[in-house]
Design an enzyme around this catalytic site. Structure first.
Site, PDB file in Angstrom:
ATOM      1  N   PRO A 573       0.821  -1.225   0.000  1.00 56.14           N
ATOM      2  CG  PRO A 573      -0.890  -1.594   1.541  1.00 56.14           C
ATOM      3  CD  PRO A 573       0.418  -2.156   1.077  1.00 56.14           C
ATOM      4  CB  CYS A 574       1.040   4.028  -2.293  1.00 54.09           C
ATOM      5  SG  CYS A 574      -0.618   4.494  -2.843  1.00 54.09           S
ATOM      6  CG  ASN A 575      -2.964   3.488   2.247  1.00 51.35           C
ATOM      7  OD1 ASN A 575      -2.545   2.614   1.502  1.00 51.35           O
ATOM      8  ND2 ASN A 575      -4.236   3.593   2.567  1.00 51.35           N
TER       9      ASN A 575
END
EC number: 2.1.1.37
Length: 615
Positions: A573-575
């Site tokens: 995830p790039c959150n």
């Protein structure tokens, strides 16, 4: 599967500090133009008088201070001491805006009226006895930067954002004093709290202010954001003066080389990695470290513009393999800047056929009829998880309907900024609209209706697509596997999303003998399972919900049962990496993006179980 970028120390790359729309301008404050202020070197030049004709006098009046205060400060401190004049003016401004009983500036010195304020100003500017500074600024200029800024918090009211200096100097903790002081300068308290958390409790006021200034510079670079008009209170002018002079002083010191800064972070231009099928390139050869050559093949993806140091860390954990940065605009009609680290061969790649449309009008031909001549876009920006609202498109329609012909420049600018920001396309006269999920599927290389139906909402479709691979880009990298595995491939797909890797391999004609798909979102698992059944896959599909459930024992069982894996693919995830996240952009230490280390753990475990070399 998505992440911003850090300098990896390689001379082979130049880096860019903006994600989806490249803008080179530098804006320091949306309410003032710091670049128009005259420069100075710490001493008064050009005049020996303190009257209105004095260069020094005009300089400070131009910065926003009243003529009477400037004249008084010059008279008391002399023209040769710029820092003392600046400190005095800032002190007078605070006293002038204080809600307490108005002091008589003519009868009281700054030290008497404000305690240690002058000392705190000196601390803020990092001054020593000889005027030098021993402070260094390490500004994270990418923080809060994005072409998709949505809700930028407004400044708090005067009663909420500042305290009297007398109160902060003796009653509150050091953190509260810093928060109070910076809030009094006009910075929102929420942003100040984030700055203190990011820079550390021991950070100086100057470091915090520089951090906040860098964040606002990045935010201001989004030309589409326009501050709503607000009534100006008298106290707002005092805040503006202090803030303006602080930012100006920091910029002056940086220009003189007082502060040491890292080189600007830039992405390679053009972003074609080790090559793309539509661009001419020179022969490129790379040598993989020995530890990266052992099976299985691995392929890791995340957003290109991650916070400083992130891609260095990713590369270090992935056997020091050099990242390949590619913008998907070279494969389709939409930008998607991503970094890929893998140990796949880079020779004899080939693209998916037929080649997808590479311009907006080719991809969406019905828009050509309504596309105005003053809209120069031929590519869409990165396709995100959110879309423009109906209210926005209505505002654009009303703004354009007031003009029979071409609208004036300020209207065109407003419309184009919003269209770029939200990927709006022309669907009628004066009418723009966001992309539909089917159109996003096509632009990302997925089959029609890939995310449609089965109880999946329109919102879920946008979210799933916005976090996915661009299939044509990934397929170009994976195309070398077709000759290597003619009988089929066994894939461990981590953070599978809606199956972009699986779709790419299928479209390449690589049989999927086994796919162990690890994906947390039930919606995404249902989408991939439906695609698997509709494409009549003959291999084995195993769903696992969480990467943390994939223990070493379970990996040993899978390797023993199926004889290992040929490819481990995924993008964590790039959150906490993406520039649009201004709240928790904590890099690989963030709650979601720290799952990158699960990818590393699983890759290491599989290599070890299969007899590969450990790092």
């Amino acid at each position: 599967m998505a992440g911003n970028l850090t300098d990896n120390g390689s001379d082979n790359f130049s880096w860019s500090s903006d994600d989806e729309v490249e803008k080179e301008k530098e804006v320091f404050d949306t309410g003032s133009s710091l670049t128009t202020l005259p420069s100075f070197n710490g001493t008064a030049e050009g005049s020996s008088s303190s009257g209105p004709s004095s260069t020094l006098f005009r300089h400070f009046v131009g910065a926003g201070f009243s003529e009477s205060l400037v004249a008084k400060a010059i008279k008391e401190n002399g023209e040769g001491n710029m820092e003392s004049i600046l400190n005095a003016l800032l002190t007078y401004s605070v006293l002038e805006s204080s809600p307490s009983d108005e002091p008589d500036i003519e009868k009281s010195s700054a030290a008497e009226q404000n305690g240690d304020f002058a000392e705190r100003i000196n601390d803020l500017f990092g001054q020593t006895n000889n005027g030098d500074s021993d402070q260094k600024i390490d500004a994270d200029s990418d923080f809060w930067s994005s072409d998709y800024d949505e809700n930028i918090p407004e400044e708090l009211s005067d009663s909420d954002s500042c305290f009297g200096m007398e109160e902060t100097s003796g009653t509150f903790s050091e953190k509260e004093q810093k928060l109070s002081f910076l809030a009094d300068m006009g910075y929102p308290k929420e942003e100040v709290s984030i700055a203190i958390e990011r820079c550390g409790p021991d950070s100086s006021l100057e470091e915090l202010a520089d951090f906040l200034c860098a964040a606002q510079m990045a935010r201001a670079s989004d030309a589409s954001y326009v501050d709503p008009p607000k009534p100006k209170l008298f106290s707002d002018y005092a805040k503006h003066k202090k803030r303006k002079m602080l930012e100006y002083e920091m910029r002056r010191k940086k220009q003189k080389g007082i502060f040491e800064e890292d080189e600007p972070i830039r992405l390679p231009k053009p972003m074609i990695g080790f090559g793309v099928p539509t661009e001419p390139q020179l022969p490129f050869h790379r040598t993989l470290p020995e530890t990266a050559q052992a099976p299985p093949y691995f392929y890791y993806e995340n957003v290109a513009l991650a916070p400083k140091g992130v891609w260095d860390t990713i590369s270090r954990f992935l056997y020091d393999v050099q990242p390949e940065f590619v913008d998907s605009k070279f494969f389709c009609a939409a930008a998607r800047k991503r970094g890929y680290i893998h140990n796949l061969p880079i020779e004899n790649r080939f693209p998916l056929l037929p080649l997808p449309p590479r311009t907006i009008n080719e991809a969406l031909p019905l828009t050509r009829k309504w596309w105005p001549s003053w809209d120069p876009r031929i590519k869409l920006n990165c396709l995100q998880t959110a879309i423009g609202s109906a209210k926005l498109t209505e505002r654009i329609r009303k703004a354009l309907e007031d003009y029979d012909g071409e609208p004036p420049d300020h209207v065109k600018k407003f419309v184009l900024d919003e269209c770029r920001k939200w990927n709006l396309v022309w669907v009628g006269r004066n009418k723009v609209a966001p992309l539909e999920p089917d159109e996003v599927e096509m632009l990302l290389g997925f089959p029609r209706n890939h995310t449609r139906g089965g109880g999946i909402s329109r919102t879920d479709r946008f979210k799933s697509l916005g976090n996915s691979f661009q299939v044509d880009t990934v397929a170009y990298h994976l195309s070398v596997l077709k000759d290597l595995f003619p009988g089929g491939i066994k894939v461990l797909s981590l953070f599978s999303g809606i199956g972009g890797a699986e779709v790419a391999l299928h479209r390449l004609g690589v049989p999927l003998k086994l796919v162990v798909s690890v994906e947390l979102a039930e919606v995404n698992r249902n989408i991939q399972r439906s695609w698997w059944e509709q494409t009549n896959q003959t291999g084995v599909l195993i769903d696992i919900v969480d990467v943390q459930q994939l223990t070493n024992e379970r990996l040993e069982q899978l390797v023993k049962r199926f004889g290992g894996f040929d490819l481990i693919i995924g993008g964590s995830p790039c959150n906490n990496l993406a520039g649009s996240n201004r709240v928790s952009r904590d890099g690989l230490e963030g709650k979601e993006s720290s799952l990158f280390f699960e990818y590393i753990r699983i890759l290491d475990a599989v290599k070890s179980i299969m007899g590969g070399k450990k790092r």
